[in-house]
Design an enzyme around this catalytic site. Structure first.
Site, mmCIF file in Angstrom:
data_model
loop_
_atom_site.group_PDB
_atom_site.id
_atom_site.type_symbol
_atom_site.label_atom_id
_atom_site.label_comp_id
_atom_site.label_asym_id
_atom_site.label_seq_id
_atom_site.Cartn_x
_atom_site.Cartn_y
_atom_site.Cartn_z
ATOM 1 N N ASP A 79 -5.659 0.139 -10.246
ATOM 2 C CA ASP A 79 -4.893 0.349 -9.014
ATOM 3 C C ASP A 79 -5.723 -0.183 -7.846
ATOM 4 O OD1 ASP A 79 -3.534 1.873 -10.939
ATOM 5 O OD2 ASP A 79 -2.896 3.356 -9.470
ATOM 6 N N LYS A 139 2.771 -0.049 -5.525
ATOM 7 C CA LYS A 139 2.568 1.393 -5.362
ATOM 8 C C LYS A 139 2.589 1.736 -3.884
ATOM 9 C CE LYS A 139 -1.111 4.806 -6.347
ATOM 10 N NZ LYS A 139 -2.428 4.980 -7.028
ATOM 11 N N LYS A 186 5.487 2.554 -8.355
ATOM 12 C CA LYS A 186 4.750 3.813 -8.442
ATOM 13 C C LYS A 186 4.679 4.491 -7.082
ATOM 14 C CE LYS A 186 0.220 5.767 -9.672
ATOM 15 N NZ LYS A 186 -1.115 5.491 -10.259
#
Length: 318
Positions: free
Chosen positions: A155, A218, A254
């Site tokens: 991430d 995300k 996400k």
């Protein structure tokens, strides 16, 4: 995980003349937030689906090998066995989608999985998380070290300075370098939408990161003042749809930050189903970044099975 997004050459025209109808976005967001949840066995089924989409996370300054080991065990056994047995799900192999930790704890996760003789994906935040305010080479080395230690998902955070300055080619170039540093690991690109200034910037950042090869986009690090919200999510998932229509490559989504209840999780799943379809309600294309959410889902499933809510000591925490 779904097939990798190979990315495309940078094309400025994809982010030119972007206009966001804010009143329409807010109206749609209000219909999502106010929707009644599904009930009974359908609710339990959605809650179990949500469990399989959680990136069970610990990003604390006092993380140790011991609490990471507990986190891994909880991720592998997220729901009490007797509850799963009663729901006829004991053999379904229910786990969370991944565990998510700082780079220095990836090796601890790997060792724990080896000791438990079971594995789920290990995700690592990287690139100067949460601010991204370190030199590019330092950020790239952090990715490489996390992957070397066993992370199969990374991430990363984008450079908000470049985004706020309108240097979208600069954002693209950095994310592309990060994608290369990830190697075979899937890359989730954190936009930190609470710091991007406008929904137009959210759309542009989403599209540029997908062009650069992001496998997921995300919402947040979870550390900003504003994290996952429905207006931001709508802009991001519409960008995912636009990218898919242009390239036929599916990119995951996400949300992270502030998602704490089973009802919240089901609402996010319904948003994905309505906006993008059933494929985006599976962990291959949808993740929820959370630490406290799993406890509430297990509590609700306990109530579904027994008709009463458990005492706090009956639901162990990771």
């Amino acid at each position: 995980m779904a097939a990798r997004n190979p990315g495309v050459d940078y094309d400025e025209t994809w982010i030119q003349n972007v206009y966001i109808n804010l009143p329409a976005v807010n109206r749609r967001a209000e219909t999502i937030a106010s929707r009644r949840a599904v009930k009974k066995e359908w609710q339990a089924a959605w809650q179990l689906r949500a469990v399989t989409c959680i990136d069970l996370t610990t990003l604390a300054g006092d993380d140790t090998a011991t609490n990471v080991r507990r986190l891994c065990y909880k991720a592998l056994h997220p729901i009490r066995p007797e509850l799963l047995k009663t729901m006829d799900m004991a053999s379904a192999g229910v786990t969370t989608a991944a565990v998510c930790v700082y780079p220095n704890r990836v090796a601890d996760c790997w060792k724990s999985m080896e000791n438990f003789h079971a594995k789920i994906p290990i995700a690592s935040v990287a690139t100067g998380f949460p601010t991204g305010q370190t030199p590019l080479e330092t950020r790239l080395e952090e990715i490489r070290r996390a992957v070397q230690d066993g992370a199969s998902e990374v991430d990363i955070v984008i450079n908000r300075t470049l985004a706020l300055g309108g240097d979208w080619k600069g954002v693209y170039d950095e994310v592309q370098h990060m994608r290369k540093a990830c190697g075979e690991a899937h890359m989730k690109t954190i936009l930190a939408t609470g710091e991007l200034g406008s929904l137009v910037n959210v759309y542009k950042a989403s599209m540029v990161c997908m062009m650069a090869g992001a496998d997921f986009i995300k919402t947040s690090t979870g550390k900003e003042g504003v994290n996952a919200t429905f207006p931001v999510a709508l802009v991001m998932v519409r960008a995912i749809r636009d990218y898919y229509e242009r390239t036929r490559h599916k990119v995951g989504f996400k949300p992270a930050g502030g998602i704490r209840t089973a009802k919240d999780a089901c609402t996010w799943l319904m948003l994905m189903k309505e906006e993008l379809g059933d494929d985006w309600t599976q962990p291959q294309l949808f993740r929820i970044g959370a630490s406290a959410l799993l406890g509430d889902i297990e509590r609700q499933l306990y109530h579904f099975v027994t008709g009463r809510y458990p005492a706090s000591y009956q639901i162990p925490l990771a």
